[in-house]
Design a protein around this motif. Structure first.
Motif, PDB file in Angstrom:
ATOM      1  N   SER A 152      83.684  98.849  56.762  1.00  0.00           N
ATOM      2  CA  SER A 152      84.138 100.167  57.186  1.00  0.00           C
ATOM      3  C   SER A 152      83.666 101.246  56.215  1.00  0.00           C
ATOM      4  O   SER A 152      83.242 102.330  56.627  1.00  0.00           O
ATOM      5  CB  SER A 152      85.662 100.180  57.284  1.00  0.00           C
ATOM      6  OG  SER A 152      86.136 101.461  57.551  1.00  0.00           O
TER       7      SER A 152
ATOM      8  N   LEU B 135      88.700  88.182  54.216  1.00  0.00           N
ATOM      9  CA  LEU B 135      88.430  88.844  55.490  1.00  0.00           C
ATOM     10  C   LEU B 135      88.777  90.333  55.409  1.00  0.00           C
ATOM     11  O   LEU B 135      88.015  91.184  55.895  1.00  0.00           O
ATOM     12  CB  LEU B 135      89.222  88.173  56.611  1.00  0.00           C
ATOM     13  CG  LEU B 135      89.089  88.794  57.992  1.00  0.00           C
ATOM     14  CD1 LEU B 135      87.668  88.610  58.523  1.00  0.00           C
ATOM     15  CD2 LEU B 135      90.103  88.206  58.940  1.00  0.00           C
ATOM     16  N   ILE B 136      89.896  90.654  54.789  1.00  0.00           N
ATOM     17  CA  ILE B 136      90.292  92.062  54.653  1.00  0.00           C
ATOM     18  C   ILE B 136      89.278  92.826  53.806  1.00  0.00           C
ATOM     19  O   ILE B 136      88.864  93.931  54.159  1.00  0.00           O
ATOM     20  CB  ILE B 136      91.710  92.165  54.059  1.00  0.00           C
ATOM     21  CG1 ILE B 136      92.742  91.663  55.076  1.00  0.00           C
ATOM     22  CG2 ILE B 136      92.029  93.586  53.627  1.00  0.00           C
ATOM     23  CD1 ILE B 136      94.132  91.496  54.522  1.00  0.00           C
ATOM     24  N   VAL B 137      88.861  92.233  52.696  1.00  0.00           N
ATOM     25  CA  VAL B 137      87.862  92.887  51.837  1.00  0.00           C
ATOM     26  C   VAL B 137      86.569  93.097  52.603  1.00  0.00           C
ATOM     27  O   VAL B 137      85.949  94.164  52.535  1.00  0.00           O
ATOM     28  CB  VAL B 137      87.628  92.051  50.557  1.00  0.00           C
ATOM     29  CG1 VAL B 137      86.415  92.540  49.792  1.00  0.00           C
ATOM     30  CG2 VAL B 137      88.866  92.082  49.676  1.00  0.00           C
ATOM     31  N   TRP B 138      86.138  92.083  53.352  1.00  0.00           N
ATOM     32  CA  TRP B 138      84.894  92.186  54.114  1.00  0.00           C
ATOM     33  C   TRP B 138      84.986  93.300  55.155  1.00  0.00           C
ATOM     34  O   TRP B 138      84.061  94.106  55.311  1.00  0.00           O
ATOM     35  CB  TRP B 138      84.592  90.839  54.756  1.00  0.00           C
ATOM     36  CG  TRP B 138      83.380  90.806  55.613  1.00  0.00           C
ATOM     37  CD1 TRP B 138      82.142  91.288  55.316  1.00  0.00           C
ATOM     38  CD2 TRP B 138      83.283  90.265  56.928  1.00  0.00           C
ATOM     39  NE1 TRP B 138      81.276  91.061  56.358  1.00  0.00           N
ATOM     40  CE2 TRP B 138      81.960  90.436  57.366  1.00  0.00           C
ATOM     41  CE3 TRP B 138      84.191  89.632  57.766  1.00  0.00           C
ATOM     42  CZ2 TRP B 138      81.521  90.008  58.610  1.00  0.00           C
ATOM     43  CZ3 TRP B 138      83.760  89.209  59.001  1.00  0.00           C
ATOM     44  CH2 TRP B 138      82.438  89.397  59.412  1.00  0.00           C
ATOM     45  N   LEU B 139      86.097  93.359  55.895  1.00  0.00           N
ATOM     46  CA  LEU B 139      86.253  94.385  56.923  1.00  0.00           C
ATOM     47  C   LEU B 139      86.296  95.783  56.310  1.00  0.00           C
ATOM     48  O   LEU B 139      85.675  96.718  56.836  1.00  0.00           O
ATOM     49  CB  LEU B 139      87.516  94.129  57.741  1.00  0.00           C
ATOM     50  CG  LEU B 139      87.475  92.918  58.662  1.00  0.00           C
ATOM     51  CD1 LEU B 139      88.842  92.696  59.293  1.00  0.00           C
ATOM     52  CD2 LEU B 139      86.422  93.101  59.741  1.00  0.00           C
ATOM     53  N   GLU B 140      87.022  95.935  55.214  1.00  0.00           N
ATOM     54  CA  GLU B 140      87.106  97.251  54.584  1.00  0.00           C
ATOM     55  C   GLU B 140      85.776  97.660  53.959  1.00  0.00           C
ATOM     56  O   GLU B 140      85.407  98.828  53.979  1.00  0.00           O
ATOM     57  CB  GLU B 140      88.224  97.276  53.546  1.00  0.00           C
ATOM     58  CG  GLU B 140      89.605  97.214  54.156  1.00  0.00           C
ATOM     59  CD  GLU B 140      89.864  98.342  55.136  1.00  0.00           C
ATOM     60  OE1 GLU B 140      89.514  99.499  54.839  1.00  0.00           O
ATOM     61  OE2 GLU B 140      90.401  98.050  56.212  1.00  0.00           O
TER      62      GLU B 140
ATOM     63  N   VAL C  44      92.235  85.062  54.159  1.00  0.00           N
ATOM     64  CA  VAL C  44      92.690  86.305  54.788  1.00  0.00           C
ATOM     65  C   VAL C  44      92.341  87.493  53.903  1.00  0.00           C
ATOM     66  O   VAL C  44      91.876  88.528  54.388  1.00  0.00           O
ATOM     67  CB  VAL C  44      94.204  86.245  55.090  1.00  0.00           C
ATOM     68  CG1 VAL C  44      94.748  87.609  55.479  1.00  0.00           C
ATOM     69  CG2 VAL C  44      94.493  85.230  56.182  1.00  0.00           C
ATOM     70  N   GLY C  45      92.551  87.346  52.594  1.00  0.00           N
ATOM     71  CA  GLY C  45      92.185  88.411  51.671  1.00  0.00           C
ATOM     72  C   GLY C  45      90.700  88.700  51.696  1.00  0.00           C
ATOM     73  O   GLY C  45      90.271  89.851  51.671  1.00  0.00           O
TER      74      GLY C  45
END
Length: 88
Positions: free
Chosen positions: A73, A65-70, A62-63
């Motif tokens: 962005s 995934l968050i890093v990848w999405l940010e 999950v972490g």
């Protein structure tokens, strides 16, 4: 409507059976020395082991995934700002 009711009843039965199995069912059966009796232990200890082994990798994913999405962005915002500067 009756199909949904049947699915709800089956789901409730599955939840009840699973909870029973975790707290009062057996995770394995081990014969005693004379092999005339068997002992078993609740599956709660095995569930705790699975949670301890499964949650950290899930949190790491999950972490990630968050890093990848940010990161994506951030790259998009950077591209948009360079395009805005070119258009002016």
């Amino acid at each position: 409507m009756s199909g949904s009711l049947v699915k709800i009843i089956v789901g409730v039965i599955l939840v009840v059976v699973a909870v029973w199995w975790i707290f009062w069912g057996s995770s394995y059966i081990q014969p005693l020395q004379d092999s005339s009796f068997v002992t078993s232990k609740p599956a709660l200890a095995d569930l705790i082991t699975l949670v301890n082994g499964g949650v950290p990798p899930f949190v790491a994913l999950v972490g990630l995934l968050i890093v990848w999405l940010e990161w994506d962005s951030f790259k998009i915002q950077k591209e948009l700002s360079t395009e805005e500067k070119k258009s002016k």
